[in-house]
Motif scaffolding. Sequence first.
Motif, PDB file in Angstrom:
ATOM      1  N   LEU A  10     -71.029   6.409 -15.940  1.00 29.18           N
ATOM      2  CA  LEU A  10     -70.060   6.871 -16.962  1.00 29.18           C
ATOM      3  C   LEU A  10     -69.186   5.620 -16.979  1.00 29.18           C
ATOM      4  N   THR A  11     -68.802   5.294 -18.032  1.00 33.47           N
ATOM      5  CA  THR A  11     -67.867   3.984 -18.336  1.00 33.47           C
ATOM      6  C   THR A  11     -66.724   4.428 -18.905  1.00 33.47           C
ATOM      7  N   PHE A  12     -65.373   4.323 -18.701  1.00 34.82           N
ATOM      8  CA  PHE A  12     -64.377   4.464 -19.262  1.00 34.82           C
ATOM      9  C   PHE A  12     -63.516   3.355 -19.276  1.00 34.82           C
ATOM     10  N   LEU A  13     -62.378   3.258 -20.241  1.00 36.44           N
ATOM     11  CA  LEU A  13     -61.212   2.495 -20.392  1.00 36.44           C
ATOM     12  C   LEU A  13     -60.155   3.177 -19.642  1.00 36.44           C
ATOM     13  N   ASN A  14     -59.550   2.083 -18.911  1.00 38.17           N
ATOM     14  CA  ASN A  14     -58.489   2.687 -18.100  1.00 38.17           C
ATOM     15  C   ASN A  14     -57.294   2.613 -19.068  1.00 38.17           C
ATOM     16  N   LYS A  17     -56.798  -0.940 -20.733  1.00 43.20           N
ATOM     17  CA  LYS A  17     -57.938  -1.193 -21.594  1.00 43.20           C
ATOM     18  C   LYS A  17     -58.967  -2.105 -20.954  1.00 43.20           C
ATOM     19  N   LYS A  18     -59.100  -1.714 -19.522  1.00 41.86           N
ATOM     20  CA  LYS A  18     -60.309  -2.389 -18.735  1.00 41.86           C
ATOM     21  C   LYS A  18     -61.087  -1.347 -18.608  1.00 41.86           C
ATOM     22  N   LYS A  19     -62.455  -1.783 -18.311  1.00 45.69           N
ATOM     23  CA  LYS A  19     -63.519  -0.913 -17.743  1.00 45.69           C
ATOM     24  C   LYS A  19     -63.317  -0.530 -16.277  1.00 45.69           C
ATOM     25  N   ASN A  20     -63.758   0.631 -16.236  1.00 49.62           N
ATOM     26  CA  ASN A  20     -63.972   1.493 -14.780  1.00 49.62           C
ATOM     27  C   ASN A  20     -65.137   2.264 -14.903  1.00 49.62           C
ATOM     28  N   SER A  21     -66.117   2.549 -13.979  1.00 50.85           N
ATOM     29  CA  SER A  21     -67.197   3.262 -14.003  1.00 50.85           C
ATOM     30  C   SER A  21     -67.239   4.109 -12.856  1.00 50.85           C
ATOM     31  N   ILE A  22     -68.009   5.416 -13.039  1.00 48.07           N
ATOM     32  CA  ILE A  22     -68.460   6.198 -12.032  1.00 48.07           C
ATOM     33  C   ILE A  22     -69.856   6.236 -11.863  1.00 48.07           C
ATOM     34  N   THR A  23     -70.529   6.151 -10.986  1.00 44.48           N
ATOM     35  CA  THR A  23     -71.851   6.218 -10.759  1.00 44.48           C
ATOM     36  C   THR A  23     -72.144   7.260  -9.857  1.00 44.48           C
ATOM     37  N   LEU A  24     -73.048   8.184 -10.619  1.00 40.59           N
ATOM     38  CA  LEU A  24     -73.565   9.243 -10.055  1.00 40.59           C
ATOM     39  C   LEU A  24     -75.147   9.517  -9.595  1.00 40.59           C
ATOM     40  N   ALA A  25     -74.874   9.685  -8.265  1.00 41.30           N
ATOM     41  CA  ALA A  25     -76.644   9.835  -7.771  1.00 41.30           C
ATOM     42  C   ALA A  25     -77.061  10.943  -8.017  1.00 41.30           C
ATOM     43  N   ASP A  26     -78.348  11.327  -8.044  1.00 39.20           N
ATOM     44  CA  ASP A  26     -79.207  12.381  -8.310  1.00 39.20           C
ATOM     45  C   ASP A  26     -78.569  13.436  -9.270  1.00 39.20           C
ATOM     46  N   VAL A  61     -66.009   5.926 -22.816  1.00 41.18           N
ATOM     47  CA  VAL A  61     -66.692   4.703 -23.622  1.00 41.18           C
ATOM     48  C   VAL A  61     -68.228   4.729 -23.589  1.00 41.18           C
ATOM     49  N   SER A  62     -69.022   5.145 -22.497  1.00 42.24           N
ATOM     50  CA  SER A  62     -70.314   5.040 -22.702  1.00 42.24           C
ATOM     51  C   SER A  62     -71.005   5.896 -21.387  1.00 42.24           C
ATOM     52  N   ALA A  63     -72.250   6.204 -21.536  1.00 48.23           N
ATOM     53  CA  ALA A  63     -72.974   6.757 -20.368  1.00 48.23           C
ATOM     54  C   ALA A  63     -74.380   6.412 -20.621  1.00 48.23           C
ATOM     55  N   SER A  64     -74.898   5.912 -19.225  1.00 47.11           N
ATOM     56  CA  SER A  64     -76.296   5.476 -19.179  1.00 47.11           C
ATOM     57  C   SER A  64     -77.086   6.059 -18.132  1.00 47.11           C
ATOM     58  N   TYR A  65     -78.248   6.117 -18.031  1.00 51.12           N
ATOM     59  CA  TYR A  65     -79.028   6.289 -16.966  1.00 51.12           C
ATOM     60  C   TYR A  65     -79.467   5.087 -16.593  1.00 51.12           C
ATOM     61  N   VAL A  66     -79.496   4.739 -15.238  1.00 46.53           N
ATOM     62  CA  VAL A  66     -79.936   3.820 -14.661  1.00 46.53           C
ATOM     63  C   VAL A  66     -80.983   3.882 -13.720  1.00 46.53           C
ATOM     64  N   GLU A  67     -82.144   3.078 -14.020  1.00 49.69           N
ATOM     65  CA  GLU A  67     -83.153   3.420 -13.107  1.00 49.69           C
ATOM     66  C   GLU A  67     -83.369   2.146 -12.095  1.00 49.69           C
ATOM     67  N   ARG A  68     -83.865   2.298 -11.082  1.00 53.69           N
ATOM     68  CA  ARG A  68     -83.857   0.953 -10.044  1.00 53.69           C
ATOM     69  C   ARG A  68     -85.039   1.105  -9.182  1.00 53.69           C
ATOM     70  N   THR A  69     -85.726   0.118  -9.119  1.00 54.29           N
ATOM     71  CA  THR A  69     -87.015   0.142  -8.157  1.00 54.29           C
ATOM     72  C   THR A  69     -86.909  -1.011  -7.149  1.00 54.29           C
ATOM     73  N   VAL A  70     -86.919  -0.638  -5.915  1.00 55.52           N
ATOM     74  CA  VAL A  70     -86.854  -1.629  -4.896  1.00 55.52           C
ATOM     75  C   VAL A  70     -88.063  -1.483  -4.061  1.00 55.52           C
ATOM     76  N   THR A  71     -88.732  -2.916  -3.952  1.00 58.71           N
ATOM     77  CA  THR A  71     -89.890  -2.946  -3.503  1.00 58.71           C
ATOM     78  C   THR A  71     -89.718  -3.903  -1.994  1.00 58.71           C
ATOM     79  N   ASP A  72     -89.962  -3.373  -1.070  1.00 64.39           N
ATOM     80  CA  ASP A  72     -89.762  -4.176   0.276  1.00 64.39           C
ATOM     81  C   ASP A  72     -90.843  -5.279   0.303  1.00 64.39           C
ATOM     82  N   VAL A  73     -90.371  -6.283   0.632  1.00 66.48           N
ATOM     83  CA  VAL A  73     -91.317  -7.293   1.215  1.00 66.48           C
ATOM     84  C   VAL A  73     -91.456  -7.385   2.819  1.00 66.48           C
ATOM     85  N   PHE A  74     -90.446  -7.074   3.363  1.00 59.93           N
ATOM     86  CA  PHE A  74     -90.483  -6.303   4.813  1.00 59.93           C
ATOM     87  C   PHE A  74     -89.322  -5.520   5.081  1.00 59.93           C
TER      88      PHE A  74
END
Length: 87
Positions: A10-14, A17-26, A61-74
């Motif tokens: 979730l992205t807001f203007l403070n 007028k600068k951007k701040n975000s809240i990221t919600l897991a799950d 200002v905006s809201a986006s789902y962000v998907e992330r894939t992490v692949t371990d090398v080791f």
Amino acid sequence: MATNTKTLKLTFLNGEKKKNSITLADAVDNLTEDQVRGAMNTIASANVFEKDGVAYYKTPVSASYVERTVTDVFNDNAKKADTKAAE
């Protein structure tokens, strides 16, 4: 091994007028624009997040789902966890 995560950003203007975000897991996967916008407006109108007199989440200002894939090398930590689980 690959792990996938999905967050809602979730992205807001403070107050300056600068951007701040809240990221919600799950976060719920299929929220509508009206649901998210309503929640963001509630956060903004609560006006409880402030530092040095500046509201952090003033204007949605905006809201986006962000998907992330992490692949371990080791990952030695994963091996240690597997060994402890087997004991």
